[in-house]
Design an enzyme around this catalytic site. Structure first.
Site, PDB file in Angstrom:
ATOM      1  N   TYR B  89      52.736  27.084  35.400  1.00  0.00           N
ATOM      2  CA  TYR B  89      51.701  26.482  34.570  1.00  0.00           C
ATOM      3  C   TYR B  89      51.893  26.915  33.130  1.00  0.00           C
ATOM      4  CZ  TYR B  89      48.226  30.418  34.356  1.00  0.00           C
ATOM      5  OH  TYR B  89      47.546  31.578  34.115  1.00  0.00           O
ATOM      6  N   THR B 227      28.823  34.152  39.948  1.00  0.00           N
ATOM      7  CA  THR B 227      29.243  34.688  38.641  1.00  0.00           C
ATOM      8  C   THR B 227      28.767  33.767  37.529  1.00  0.00           C
ATOM      9  OG1 THR B 227      31.354  33.557  38.825  1.00  0.00           O
ATOM     10  CG2 THR B 227      31.261  35.813  39.631  1.00  0.00           C
ATOM     11  N   GLY B 229      30.126  33.751  34.203  1.00  0.00           N
ATOM     12  CA  GLY B 229      31.042  33.856  33.048  1.00  0.00           C
ATOM     13  C   GLY B 229      30.827  35.149  32.316  1.00  0.00           C
ATOM     14  N   ASP B 259      39.117  36.960  38.823  1.00  0.00           N
ATOM     15  CA  ASP B 259      39.890  37.600  39.892  1.00  0.00           C
ATOM     16  C   ASP B 259      39.766  39.115  39.808  1.00  0.00           C
ATOM     17  OD1 ASP B 259      40.712  34.986  40.503  1.00  0.00           O
ATOM     18  OD2 ASP B 259      42.441  35.154  39.169  1.00  0.00           O
TER      19      ASP B 259
END
Lengths: 317, 317, 317, 317, 317, 317
Positions: B89, B227, B229, B259
Site C-alpha cells: 500500500y 474507540t 479516535g 492496533d
C-alpha cells in the site's frame, strides 16, 4: 505532430539504493521505466518529436509515471482509466556473480485492457514511425489484438513500423512468444532483436551476421538489427550486413541500454542517416545510457556526437 | 508456545518522505504494516509472547515482510506460497486540510487464497487469545471462510477470540461488511470497534457509552471496546461501562494507533489487569505509537508504565 | 492553445533539508520555483490548460527547470539562450522566532535580456488570460519594457490581463516599484495584491476591504483581490467587496501559497465562477499548498473540492 | 533445536556512506556485525537452523543488535545485562591505495563479563556443531575461560566444535594470541584459519597446502581449512588436501567474506557434503557476500547453487 | 604564522549524488572547492601550517565556505565583502564515455574585485612559500593586477613563490592565458604545470621530461614540475629531471588530484625533502585523494607514509 | 588571545533521523556536542573570540569533533591523546508523551585523564572569562581535581570564572554532585543554574527569584542566573533580581538551549551590557537555538538583535 509514436506499458520501478537487497530494503528509489517510453525519450533527446501512447490508471501513481515522461521531454497521449492497477517492478542491482534481479508486479494493469479503438489512431497514422515491442502482446490477450490492430493501422496509413522483439521470459514461454510475434512480422518494417532471442525463441542459428541475414530474408523486413549486448550490433538492410562495435563504458545501469540503442537508431534514420551511421549513433547512445542511473537515456545530441567523433569526453573545465 | 496468536495480511508500505506527494515521489520509505501483525507486536512489546500466522509469497518481498516482523520480536508462522502477490500500500502523509492518503494495491495476494487447513491449527488452539480483524474477511471470499473456520477452531479449543471490526471502505461496501461480520459475532469474545464503524456500518446510534452497551447486550460479547479516535475509548464488560480519556500527543503517524491500543489492551488483560486498567495501558500505548513513524508500536513496557504513571517523560540525561 | 499564458522567471531553488542552516549545509534539496510558473501550474491542476513563457539558458540547469515544469503538467514555450545565467535562490526554512531566509542569486540571468519580440505573441493574444507579476519588471530595465509590451499586446488581442503585485524588497526599493508598477496599471484587468504591499509600497491606508475598494476605484481595474496572508482575502468586483476567510492548515511550506491562490482564482474565474466562489476555491487551494513541500501546488481538483465542501479530509482507507 | 550454535560478540557497525571519511562524516550507516552471528546467518541462509548465544546490554542499542539478527532469520538466545556497554566499531570504506579502516570501540562491553554458567549449556550440547572464533577469547580474560568451558562442554556433549582463528591485531599481540589459542586447539574439531595468520601468528611456513597439512597433522584436527583471501581456500581432511579457487566478483564489501565462507562450509558439511563440495559452496557464498553491503551474507540457497553451477547470473527478466 | 600562504577563490560545489544528471537532479551534495584552498589543506595535512587568503561575501554562503575550510584545519584570513556573489560550480560525475561535467557560475563574485591592498601583506611576506594559480588572474582584470602585486610583494619579502598554471578553458582562451601568465613567470620560483597545458597553451613540444627542461631553462624557474595526469609527474630542479610514476588507485573523484599533489609537494619541500622525494610524496597524496569524495585531500601524514613505503594498506583490524 | 576560554568534554552525538527509534535505526546523524564548546560557540557567534580547551583522542573521531568546532568558528586548543576513547552519546528525538532519550557512552574517555598541568594555563589566565560546567567534575575523579585547579588558576590570574551547574542524573547521584560542586562555589564568580537543580540537588526552596537571591547571598557569587526552561530566566546581581520571559518558539531541538543562553549571556556581559540586557539577549539566543537542529547555536548577531528588537522575522524576500 510527432515523427515517432510509441505504444506500450510504462511501470513504476522500485529499487533499493546501491546494491542493497530487496529482502532488507528500507527505502526504494522510484522512477518510470518501460521499453516504449524509453525509446520515445531516446529518440526525442536526439531531436525527433516523439509521443508515447498508453492506458494509465487515473491515480497519483499513474500521474507519477506520466509526469516523469513529460519531464523527459516527450508528449504523452494516454487513456486515463478508473480500473486496473499501475504496473510496478522491483529491481535489485548487483555485480558479479550475483546479477541484477527483476521482480515484475504487472498483472491486472490498466493497460492490459487497452483496445485499439480507445486511442486516436490518427496520431499513429500521421507519424513517420510507429514503434512497439514484444512486451506489449505478452501482457494480455487483449493487448495481442491491440498490437496487431495498431501495427495494421500504422501500415495502412503509410507509417513505417518498427518493433523490438524484447522477449521476457518472466512474462511468457518461448514457444508462445514465437507463435504470437512471428504472426506480427508481416506488418513490421524494421525489426530489432537480440541475438540471444533470435536463437532461443525463434530457433535461428549462426553468428549475429548470419542471424540478421536469415531474419531479413525469411520475413521480408526492410531492416533488421541484431544486438549483441555489450558487443555491439549488426544491421541488415537492402541485403547488406553492417557491423558496429560497442564503445567501452563504465556501466552504472544496464537497464534501458537496448531501448536507448533503438531510440537513437530510429532517430538517426529519421534524420536521414544510412544504416551504418545510425548504428554508430545508436551504439554511442547505448554506451552513454550505461553511465546513467535509471531506465532512460538522459543524453544530449552533443554528447552523442562527441562519443561518435572522439569516443567520449574527459573532465572538462 | 505463544499466548497470543494473530492471523491476517501484512503489506509492504511505501511512503514518500515527509509530506511529499506520491505524484512526484522519487523515493519511498518501506516498512511492513498490517493490523494483525501490528497487534501482535504491541502485545509482545508489553511482554506477551505472540505469533503471527499468514500466507506469504516465497519472494524477496515476502521475506522482507517476515524479516521485519521477526526484527520487532514476534514469532512468525507463515505458509510460503509460490502463487499470489505480496500486497502493498502507498501512504502519503499530510496535515490539515489535505489529510493522509492510502492507496491499496492488495488484489490477488498470496494470502487471499489461504485456507484454514494450511495452518497448524494447534498453534491457535494452544494460544490463550486468538485475534484477527474485519480486514481479513474483506480480502477474498476464501478468507471469509477461513476467518470463520479459525475463529470456530479457536473457540472449540478453549481459546478466547478477540476481533477488531476495522471497517475499510476502500475494500468493501458497508452493507457487505455488516452482513459478513455480524455473522462472525457469535464466535467472538472480545470486540474492538470504532464508534464511527458502529454507527455507519452497523447502524447503531448514541454516544460511545451507549454504543458499547448496545453492542455488548445485543451480541452477547464478553467485552466490547469502543474507540473514539484521539478522544480515548470506552470499555463494556460485565454490563459495566468504563471510560478512558486519551493522552496528549505530538502526533507523527496516526497509522497503527488503533492496533497499538488493541495489542496493549489484550496484553494487559492477559497479564490479569481489569478492563479499566487495561484501557489505561492501551490508551498510553496508543499515545506513544503516535510519536513513532511507521505502522508499529516500537515501545517498551517501561515507557508505557511511565506514561500511565506520570503522563510521559521529559528529556532525561 | 492555452487558456492561460504566464510570463516570468523560474529559478532553481536550493534548500538545506528540514530546518538546517545554509551556513553548515552539506546538501541542498532542488526544485523549480517562480511566481508565474507556480500560477500556471495551480491553474492547470484546476483544469485550465496553461502555458509558461520564458527565456532560459540552454544548459542542463535551464533544462532542469523546464523539465520539472513539464512534469507538473503545463506547457512551456521558452526561448533557449546561449547567454545569461540560470537564476537560483537559496531558501532556509525556520520556525519562530527565526523566520525563513531567502537569498536571491538572480543577477545576469538569461531572462533579464528577454525582449517581447523574441516570443510568439500569438500565444499571448490567443489566450483567454495573460498573467505576470511585479517581480518580472523588477529584474531588469529590459524586462520593464518587455512586461509593458506584452501586457499591451495581450490587451490589444482581447486577452484579459491579470497581474500579481508581488513586491520583493530584496529586488528593488518601494518607490521604484511604485513608480514602475503603477505605470502598468492601466493595462491590467485583474490585480492581486497583498494588503501589506498596498500599504507600504502604494501608500494606501485602511483595512483590506478599504484597500480593495480604493485600488479598484482609483485605477479602474475590473477586479482587485487583496490578500491577507493566513487570514484569507478580499475581492472587489463590480464595486462590490467579498470577503473570504482562510482555512486552517498544518503548514509545511509557505512559499508559493499566494501563487496557488492566484492560479486557482484565475482558473475558477475561467471556469465561469463568480468572484466569491473563485475566492473560496483560491483560498482552499492555498490551504492545500501549505501542506506541500516545494514551491508549487501539487493538488487535484477533487482535493480542492473536498476542502471547499467539507474543510478537508481525514485519513481514508 | 538448532543444528548450529555460535557464541560471540556482535557489534553495532557505524560507517560513513560510500567512501567518505570518518573525519568529516555527518552521518553513519548502522548495521550489526560480528563473526559468530555472521556465520550463523550464512549457515541459516543455506538451510541450517542456527542460534547465536551472547550477552547483550538491556538497552535500545542491545535490542537493536538482536532485532537485526532476528530479521536475518536466526534464533537468538541472549543474556540481557544491566552492566557493560554495547560494543561498536567504526568502519571506513576505501579503495586502493587507501584501504578500509576499522576503529574498534569494544572495551568494557556486556559480553566481556560473560561466564559459561550464564548460558543454557543444553543448547550447546544439543546442537550438531558449536562454533566460535579467536576474537572471543581476545576480548577479556573472563571470555578466555568462557570460551574454553564452552568448547569443553560442547565436546563432552558430542557436539562437533568448529573454530575460526580470526586473529585481530587491534585486539592483541601475536604471541598472546598464539599462546591462548593453541591451548584451545585440542578441543577443536574443525579449524578455519587464514594463511596469513598461520604464518604470522603461529609461525608456520609454506604455501596454503603445506600450512593445512602441517596444522592438521600437528594438532590432530578433524578438518583444517586454510583461506587465501580473494584466491580461494584449501581444505585438509583425512590427510587429503583439496583446493578451491575463488569466483570472480565485483566487490562491494569485503567485511564478512570469511564468515560467509565459514557459515556456508559448516552448513554444507551438515547437509552431508564432502569437503571439496563444501569448499565449493563456501567459496560461492563468499563471492556473493562480496556483492552485498554490510557484514552479513544475505543470500539464498538458489543463488549459491546458481554460482556453483554456472558461475553466477545475468540480468534476468 | 603560517609557512604556506595561498590566495584564490573557493567555490561552493553543487553535485547530484552518484552519477546522476544535473538535468534531473532533485538534490545536490554541497562542498567547498578551490585550487588554492585545496593546496593549503593538503599541505596542512602533511604538517605545514597553512593559511588561505581570499575575499568572500558576508552571507551564509560565504560563511559556509570559510567554515568548511576551517574544519579541514587551515587558517583563513578573508576580506568579508558586502558586494559580489559567492561563486558556485555544478559538477556532474560520470564514467566513460560520458565524462564528468563542470558548469561554472562564478561571474561577479566578491573575489573578482579583490585588490592587493585589501590584504595584510605581512602575512604573505612572513610566509616561507606563497602560492596561487593561473585560475586567479583568469577571473577578472582586477585579479590580474592583484595576482601580480602579490607575487611581487612575496618575492620582495623573501618568500618563495609557487604557482600552478591550471589553465581552465571555460574561463579564457589559450592565447589570453598564455600572454597573461607568461608575464607572471619572472616572479615565480616554482612552477607546476600539466603537460597538456604546456603544449596547448604555451606551445611547447616534447615528452614531459623535455617540457620540464624547456620550461625550466627558458624562464629561469627554480623548480618546474610537469604533471601527466594518472601517469605521474616529472620534476626539473638544478637542471636535473626526476620522474615519478603514479600509484594505482580506485578512483572515486578526480577533482582536486592535482591540488593534492601540489600541496604535498610544497609541504615536503618545506620539510626539507629533495625534489625526487617530494615528488614521491606528492604522487602518493594524489593517489589517496582519488579515493576520497569532494575536492580536498582529507589524508593524514601516516597514510601518505604508508603509501610511499608499501603502496597502500589492506583492511586492517 | 581569546576573551572566553572554556574547558570540558565534547562528544560525538549519534541520532536516528526525525523521531525514529534507536532500536530500529539504520542510520545516525552525527554532530559534535558538549556544554562547554556549545557555550564557546554561542559566545563566538555573538562576537566574542572564544577558545575551547580539552583532551581528545588522536583518532579520526577525535579529529572529527575538533574539525566541527573549528567549522563553527571557535579556536580549539586540545591535548591530543593516544589513550582513552572518544565519548559519544545517542540521542533519540520524540514528542509528547514519549520524550527525548539520551544514552551516554562516555566512560574511559581521553578527557577523563586530563590534568591541569597538561594545558597551557596562560591561555586561561589571559582570558577575560573562564567557563566550565558541573558535567566536567562528574566525569572522573581526576577531572574533579583538574576543574578545581583550573578555576583556581583562573581566579589567581584575574580571570572571571563562570560556571553552569548542569546536573546530569545519568552521571552521578544528587548528593555526590552537591558535595563536589558546592566545594567549587567559592572559586566561582558567575553561577548559572536551573531552578530544578537548585531545588533537587542543592535543596533550596522557593520560586526562581527566591532561589537566585538565596544562592547569591549564601555563596557570595558576583552574579547568579536561574533558568526556568521554556519560561525564561532570573538574574541576581548586586543584590537585585531581574526577570526575563522566554520568547515563543517553534522548537526543533531543545538540546543546547541552555548552553546558547549561557554563551550569549557571557558574550553580552563581555560586550559591557548590564545583567537585564544580557538576559534579554541570552533568552533570544536560546529561542533561536530551539529552531536549529543539533547541539549548537548557529546564529548570527543580526538574528539575535532582530529577535530582541521585534520578536523575530517573517519570511523576507
Amino acid at each position: 505532430m510527432s515523427d515517432l509514436v510509441t505504444f506500450g506499458e510504462t511501470m513504476l520501478r522500485l529499487s533499493p539504493p546501491d546494491s542493497r537487497r530487496l529482502e532488507t530494503a528500507s527505502e526504494f528509489e522510484v522512477c518510470a521505466g518501460g521499453a516504449e517510453s524509453n525509446v520515445a525519450i531516446a529518440a526525442n533527446k536526439l531531436g525527433i518529436p516523439s509521443t508515447w501512447l498508453s492506458k494509465v490508471p487515473e491515480t497519483p501513481l499513474g500521474r507519477r509515471v506520466v509526469g516523469e515522461l513529460r519531464q523527459h521531454g516527450i508528449e504523452t497521449d494516454v487513456v486515463w482509466s478508473h480500473r486496473g492497477r499501475q504496473g510496478t517492478y522491483y529491481m535489485e542491482r548487483a555485480g558479479k556473480p550475483r546479477g541484477a534481479t527483476v521482480i515484475y508486479d504487472r498483472d491486472d494493469t490498466a493497460i492490459s485492457t487497452a483496445k485499439a479503438r480507445e486511442f486516436d489512431i490518427d496520431r499513429v497514422q500521421n507519424a513517420t514511425v510507429f514503434f512497439t515491442t514484444g512486451i506489449t502482446p505478452a501482457l494480455s490477450s487483449t493487448l495481442r489484438d491491440t498490437t496487431a490492430s495498431m501495427l495494421k493501422a500504422a501500415r495502412s496509413g503509410g507509417t513505417t513500423t518498427a518493433f523490438d522483439f524484447n522477449y521476457r521470459r518472466k512474462l511468457w514461454a518461448p514457444d508462445e512468444a514465437e507463435q504470437t510475434l512471428t504472426k506480427l512480422f508481416p506488418g513490421i518494417d524494421v525489426l530489432i532483436i537480440a541475438a540471444r532471442d533470435a536463437r532461443t525463441v525463434l530457433g535461428f542459428e549462426g553468428d549475429p551476421r548470419q542471424l540478421a541475414h536469415k531474419l531479413g530474408s525469411q520475413y521480408d523486413f526492410q531492416t533488421v538489427v541484431v544486438t549483441r549486448g555489450s558487443e555491439g550490433a549488426v544491421g541488415w538492410h537492402d541485403s547488406v550486413v553492417h557491423e558496429q562495435d560497442a564503445y567501452e563504458t563504465d556501466t552504472v545501469s544496464k537497464i534501458g541500454t537496448g531501448d536507448a540503442f533503438t531510440g537513437a537508431f530510429i532517430a538517426r534514420r529519421l534524420h536521414g542517416d544510412d544504416v551504418p551511421t545510425a548504428l554508430e549513433y545508436a551504439t554511442a547512445t547505448a554506451a552513454l545510457k550505461r553511465t546513467i542511473p535509471g531506465d532512460v537515456a538522459l543524453v544530449s545530441q552533443e554528447e552523442v556526437e562527441e562519443v561518435v567523433s572522439s569516443g567520449g569526453s574527459e573532465l572538462s573545465r
